[in-house]
Design a protein around this motif. Structure first.
Motif, mmCIF file in Angstrom:
data_model
loop_
_atom_site.group_PDB
_atom_site.id
_atom_site.type_symbol
_atom_site.label_atom_id
_atom_site.label_comp_id
_atom_site.label_asym_id
_atom_site.label_seq_id
_atom_site.Cartn_x
_atom_site.Cartn_y
_atom_site.Cartn_z
ATOM 1 N N GLU A 56 -39.004 10.601 31.203
ATOM 2 C CA GLU A 56 -38.818 9.541 30.216
ATOM 3 C C GLU A 56 -37.796 10.022 29.197
ATOM 4 N N VAL A 57 -36.850 9.136 28.854
ATOM 5 C CA VAL A 57 -35.843 9.455 27.844
ATOM 6 C C VAL A 57 -36.400 9.052 26.482
ATOM 7 N N GLN A 58 -36.519 10.017 25.589
ATOM 8 C CA GLN A 58 -37.021 9.739 24.249
ATOM 9 C C GLN A 58 -35.848 9.693 23.275
ATOM 10 N N TYR A 59 -35.786 8.595 22.498
ATOM 11 C CA TYR A 59 -34.650 8.386 21.599
ATOM 12 C C TYR A 59 -35.079 7.461 20.471
ATOM 13 N N ILE B 83 -31.186 2.070 18.392
ATOM 14 C CA ILE B 83 -30.246 2.221 19.503
ATOM 15 C C ILE B 83 -30.723 1.411 20.710
ATOM 16 N N THR B 84 -29.793 0.784 21.399
ATOM 17 C CA THR B 84 -30.086 0.120 22.662
ATOM 18 C C THR B 84 -29.311 0.829 23.769
ATOM 19 N N LEU B 85 -30.027 1.276 24.791
ATOM 20 C CA LEU B 85 -29.390 1.981 25.902
ATOM 21 C C LEU B 85 -29.251 1.054 27.104
ATOM 22 N N HIS C 98 -37.676 -0.809 30.609
ATOM 23 C CA HIS C 98 -38.635 -1.854 30.234
ATOM 24 C C HIS C 98 -38.763 -1.835 28.717
ATOM 25 N N ASN C 99 -38.314 -2.923 28.092
ATOM 26 C CA ASN C 99 -38.243 -2.965 26.629
ATOM 27 C C ASN C 99 -37.425 -1.767 26.134
ATOM 28 N N ASP C 100 -38.043 -0.874 25.367
ATOM 29 C CA ASP C 100 -37.315 0.284 24.837
ATOM 30 C C ASP C 100 -37.530 1.556 25.661
ATOM 31 N N THR C 101 -38.233 1.430 26.773
ATOM 32 C CA THR C 101 -38.571 2.609 27.573
ATOM 33 C C THR C 101 -37.552 2.810 28.691
ATOM 34 N N VAL C 102 -37.120 4.052 28.856
ATOM 35 C CA VAL C 102 -36.165 4.406 29.920
ATOM 36 C C VAL C 102 -36.753 5.536 30.753
ATOM 37 N N HIS C 103 -36.867 5.319 32.058
ATOM 38 C CA HIS C 103 -37.350 6.337 32.984
ATOM 39 C C HIS C 103 -36.306 6.595 34.069
#
Length: 258
Positions: free
Chosen positions: A92-95, A100-102, A127-132
């Motif tokens: 999981e990318v934590q930011y 910020i929008t990735l 998904h929403n603000d989560t990046v895996h």
């Protein structure tokens, strides 16, 4: 070999030869072969080449059940395959998601800027603000130590379990239409409701892929089973070509991302 070649395009022969070499090595050395991540077309080729071979088997895994990109594991028939054999790491990318929008291209671009090949990475999901994302374990320590930024955004990585990975919720719709030919510009224009004048520059500028490979020729001939994607317009699959109508147009059935 010609029997295998005839089912695929000429430009895919080099990869077919590579798969044959993998198979021969498994047969001769009695040891398994783990590949990098393969796109679905490459997986299809591997399955076809290995086929119903008595002495060599193949399994695929991308970390969770519904992934698109997967590693192939070729092994002697007596070998007992386990998920550990695929050597996958999930992160999981934590930011600072409040500020910020990735986007997918930013995450992938930053990973590639570390000098790593695309084939070392599996699916990247949002998904929403989560990046895996999923990667090969042989690069996981390097990533943990060096993957600190996406663009100008500071990030950190947290390893996660497969049950935590964002599920695939892609929705598709089926459409039936007719086209004057199976040229890429004609088929793409019909699927995405674009004029040929608009789609042709997208093709020549490298924004169109067929079966996960860039195709820059508008006259490229599409076939049953081809997956098309146009940057900014989404992805679709030509599920079947159903012959010609009375007006001599080609009837096609397409599954398209909503």
């Amino acid at each position: 070999m010609n029997q295998i070649y005839q089912h695929f395009r000429h430009e895919e022969r080099q990869f077919i030869d590579q798969v044959v070499e993998w198979k021969e090595n498994v047969l001769n050395q009695y040891s398994p072969k783990l590949t990098d991540f393969l796109d679905p077309r490459e997986q299809e080729i591997v399955s076809s080449v290995i086929g119903e071979h008595i002495d060599v088997k193949v399994s695929f895994s991308g970390g969770v059940e519904d992934t698109e990109r997967k590693r192939a594991f070729l092994y002697p028939d007596y070998y007992q395959v386990s998920e550990e054999d695929f050597k996958l790491a999930l992160f999981e990318v934590q930011y600072a998601s409040k500020f910020i929008t990735l986007q997918h291209r930013q995450v992938l671009g930053s990973l590639m800027s570390l000098g790593l090949k695309r084939s070392k990475f599996g699916d990247i999901r949002f998904h929403n603000d989560t990046v895996h994302f999923i990667c090969a374990t042989e690069i996981s320590e390097y990533l943990s130590a060096n993957f600190k930024e996406i663009g100008r955004a500071k990030i950190s990585l947290k390893e996660i379990d497969s049950y935590q990975f964002i599920p695939n919720k892609e929705e598709v719709q089926e459409m039936v239409t007719t086209v004057s030919s199976l040229r890429l510009d004609v088929v793409g224009a019909a699927i995405y409701n674009l004029s040929r004048q608009k789609i042709q520059p997208l093709i020549t500028n490298g924004h169109v892929k067929v079966n996960w490979k860039v195709v820059d020729s508008a006259s490229f001939e599409c076939q049953d089973g081809d997956t098309l994607s146009i940057r900014g317009y989404g992805r679709s699959k030509l599920t079947s070509v159903e012959g010609r109508t009375k007006k001599d147009r080609v009837r096609i059935v397409v599954r398209k991302q909503k």
